[in-house]
Design an enzyme around this catalytic site. Structure first.
Site, PDB file in Angstrom:
ATOM      1  N   SER A 192       0.864  -1.182   0.000  1.00 20.67           N
ATOM      2  CA  SER A 192       0.000   0.000   0.000  1.00 20.67           C
ATOM      3  C   SER A 192       0.894   1.224   0.000  1.00 20.67           C
ATOM      4  O   SER A 192       2.047   1.162   0.466  1.00 20.67           O
ATOM      5  CB  SER A 192      -0.863   0.014   1.269  1.00 20.67           C
ATOM      6  N   TYR A 230      -0.808  -1.233  10.358  1.00 22.22           N
ATOM      7  CA  TYR A 230      -1.105  -1.465   8.933  1.00 22.22           C
ATOM      8  C   TYR A 230       0.057  -0.945   8.081  1.00 22.22           C
ATOM      9  O   TYR A 230       0.573  -1.656   7.213  1.00 22.22           O
ATOM     10  CB  TYR A 230      -2.408  -0.754   8.568  1.00 22.22           C
TER      11      TYR A 230
HETATM   12  N1  LIG Z   1      -9.038  -0.461  -1.303  1.00 21.08           N
HETATM   13  C1  LIG Z   1      -8.000   0.343  -1.127  1.00 21.08           C
HETATM   14  O1  LIG Z   1      -8.124   1.560  -1.237  1.00 21.08           O
HETATM   15  C2  LIG Z   1      -6.633  -0.213  -0.796  1.00 21.08           C
HETATM   16  C3  LIG Z   1      -5.558   0.674  -0.752  1.00 21.08           C
HETATM   17  C4  LIG Z   1      -4.285   0.179  -0.479  1.00 21.08           C
HETATM   18  C5  LIG Z   1      -4.110  -1.170  -0.249  1.00 21.08           C
HETATM   19  N2  LIG Z   1      -5.186  -2.011  -0.284  1.00 21.08           N
HETATM   20  C6  LIG Z   1      -4.931  -3.431  -0.023  1.00 21.08           C
HETATM   21  O2  LIG Z   1      -5.572  -4.222  -1.006  1.00 21.08           O
HETATM   22  C7  LIG Z   1      -5.875  -5.511  -0.462  1.00 21.08           C
HETATM   23  C8  LIG Z   1      -7.322  -5.851  -0.738  1.00 21.08           C
HETATM   24  O3  LIG Z   1      -8.142  -4.886  -0.103  1.00 21.08           O
HETATM   25  P1  LIG Z   1      -9.636  -4.541  -0.552  1.00 21.08           P
HETATM   26  O4  LIG Z   1      -9.691  -3.084  -0.728  1.00 21.08           O
HETATM   27  O5  LIG Z   1     -10.069  -5.434  -1.647  1.00 21.08           O
HETATM   28  O6  LIG Z   1     -10.402  -4.858   0.810  1.00 21.08           O
HETATM   29  P2  LIG Z   1     -11.478  -5.973   1.173  1.00 21.08           P
HETATM   30  O7  LIG Z   1     -11.818  -5.791   2.592  1.00 21.08           O
HETATM   31  O8  LIG Z   1     -12.576  -5.942   0.165  1.00 21.08           O
HETATM   32  O9  LIG Z   1     -10.653  -7.342   0.972  1.00 21.08           O
HETATM   33  C9  LIG Z   1      -9.818  -7.917   1.951  1.00 21.08           C
HETATM   34  C10 LIG Z   1     -10.146  -9.384   2.001  1.00 21.08           C
HETATM   35  O10 LIG Z   1      -9.273 -10.034   2.950  1.00 21.08           O
HETATM   36  C11 LIG Z   1     -10.053 -10.979   3.657  1.00 21.08           C
HETATM   37  N3  LIG Z   1      -9.447 -11.302   4.960  1.00 21.08           N
HETATM   38  C12 LIG Z   1      -9.425 -10.537   6.075  1.00 21.08           C
HETATM   39  N4  LIG Z   1      -8.836 -11.187   7.087  1.00 21.08           N
HETATM   40  C13 LIG Z   1      -8.462 -12.398   6.597  1.00 21.08           C
HETATM   41  C14 LIG Z   1      -7.831 -13.527   7.162  1.00 21.08           C
HETATM   42  N5  LIG Z   1      -7.477 -13.547   8.458  1.00 21.08           N
HETATM   43  N6  LIG Z   1      -7.599 -14.601   6.378  1.00 21.08           N
HETATM   44  C15 LIG Z   1      -7.992 -14.608   5.069  1.00 21.08           C
HETATM   45  N7  LIG Z   1      -8.608 -13.570   4.478  1.00 21.08           N
HETATM   46  C16 LIG Z   1      -8.846 -12.477   5.229  1.00 21.08           C
HETATM   47  C17 LIG Z   1     -11.413 -10.311   3.832  1.00 21.08           C
HETATM   48  O11 LIG Z   1     -12.427 -11.238   4.133  1.00 21.08           O
HETATM   49  C18 LIG Z   1     -11.580  -9.623   2.483  1.00 21.08           C
HETATM   50  O12 LIG Z   1     -12.283 -10.443   1.557  1.00 21.08           O
HETATM   51  C19 LIG Z   1      -5.529  -5.422   1.033  1.00 21.08           C
HETATM   52  O13 LIG Z   1      -4.246  -5.998   1.233  1.00 21.08           O
HETATM   53  C20 LIG Z   1      -5.486  -3.942   1.296  1.00 21.08           C
HETATM   54  O14 LIG Z   1      -4.640  -3.608   2.371  1.00 21.08           O
HETATM   55  C21 LIG Z   1      -6.450  -1.575  -0.544  1.00 21.08           C
END
Ligand SMILES: NC(=O)c1ccc[n+]([C@@H]2O[C@H](COP(=O)([O-])OP(=O)(O)OC[C@H]3O[C@@H](n4cnc5c(N)ncnc54)[C@H](O)[C@@H]3O)[C@@H](O)[C@H]2O)c1
Length: 267
Positions: A145, A158
């Protein structure tokens, strides 16, 4: 494009906004995908429209045995493994707000976030790499991120987990490159997912001032980058951290203030 024909992938957090878009894209490009998530229902929902090309796997990234079982279930089902997208991140709505500053964060929250976000990615690599080696190589993409590249007002755990993912990826790239395993991290900025829109009201408006593109990114933008990094088209790219954030960290810190000043001056 069918750049992933015959390839087998795992996407962790595959039931989520970004993970489900990546899984869809992998299948569109000819690959097979295990959609692995702590929530079985969301993994199944993401897998169902993809038919036989997708497998829903429930696992918990905090549990090493569960990660090993998830990798083995994928290999048993599809016959091998070529691509790992480590993408899960701790999402518990009660625990997230407790990830604050070094002084205030409860140590058990720190530990849980580091275990899921960072140790979970290490263990994904630990159990996936031997299978990739037996197929002659592979590609690992770790979701970091922009929060792992620059400081922020909250979410110290985080941010630290995401910064360490960038370094972990460089070590994997260095240690397995000659055996044809590439490893890169990607660093999204704000990506409009349902989860993000629901949890942080007002964030979009604040951040909009600081990105360089007219629009925010969406999960399909991340999926396009992951598909490229998974494919042989990126065969000369390894050990890199690729920011995908509308240039959010590519400009001078005073960018948005200067824009405001210029607008006021001209009006
Ligand atoms: N959306 C954004 O703006 C953004 C920005 C920077 C980084 N990210 C990163 O992108 C990735 C995906 O995020 P997203 O936005 O799709 O969020 P999201 O919440 O939709 O997806 C995260 C997924 O991880 C799963 N998860 C959580 N804990 C878990 C565990 N213990 N074991 C297995 N699975 C688990 C959740 O059930 C969920 O489906 C993450 O690593 C997040 O940090 C997202």
């Amino acid at each position: 494009m069918r750049r992933l024909e015959g390839k087998v992938a795992i996407v962790t957090g595959g039931g989520g906004g970004i993970g489900s878009a990546v899984a869809r894209r992998i299948v569109q490009e000819g690959g097979k995908v295990a959609i692995a998530d702590v929530f079985e229902e969301s993994a199944k929902n993401a897998a169902e429209p993809l038919g036989d090309a997708a497998l829903a796997v429930q696992f918990d990234a905090i549990d090493p045995a569960s990660i090993e079982a998830m990798v083995n279930a994928t290999v048993d089902h599809f016959g091998g493994l070529d691509i790992l997208h480590n993408n899960a991140a701790m999402t518990d709505p009660e625990k997230h707000p407790q990830d604050t500053t070094p002084v205030d964060i409860p140590i058990e929250i720190w530990d849980e976030i580091i275990d899921i976000n960072l140790r979970g990615y290490l263990l994904g690599c630990k159990y996936a790499i031997p299978h990739m080696l037996s197929r002659g190589g592979g590609s690992i993409i770790n979701t970091a991120s922009n929060s792992g590249v620059a400081g922020d007002l909250a979410r110290v755990a985080y941010g630290a987990s995401k910064g360490a993912i960038i370094t972990l990826s460089k070590y994997v790239a260095t240690q397995y490159g000659k055996q044809n395993i590439r490893c890169n991290s990607i660093a999204p900025g704000v990506v409009l997912t349902p989860a993000l829109e629901a949890t942080v009201p007002g964030l979009k408006e604040v951040i909009q001032r600081h990105i360089l593109t007219p629009e925010f990114g969406v999960p399909d933008d991340i999926a396009a980058l992951v598909a490229f990094l998974a494919s042989d088209e990126s065969r000369y790219i390894t050990g890199e951290n690729i920011s995908i954030s509308g240039g959010g960290l590519s400009h001078q810190p005073h960018y948005a203030d200067l824009l405001d000043m210029m607008e006021k001056h001209l009006s």
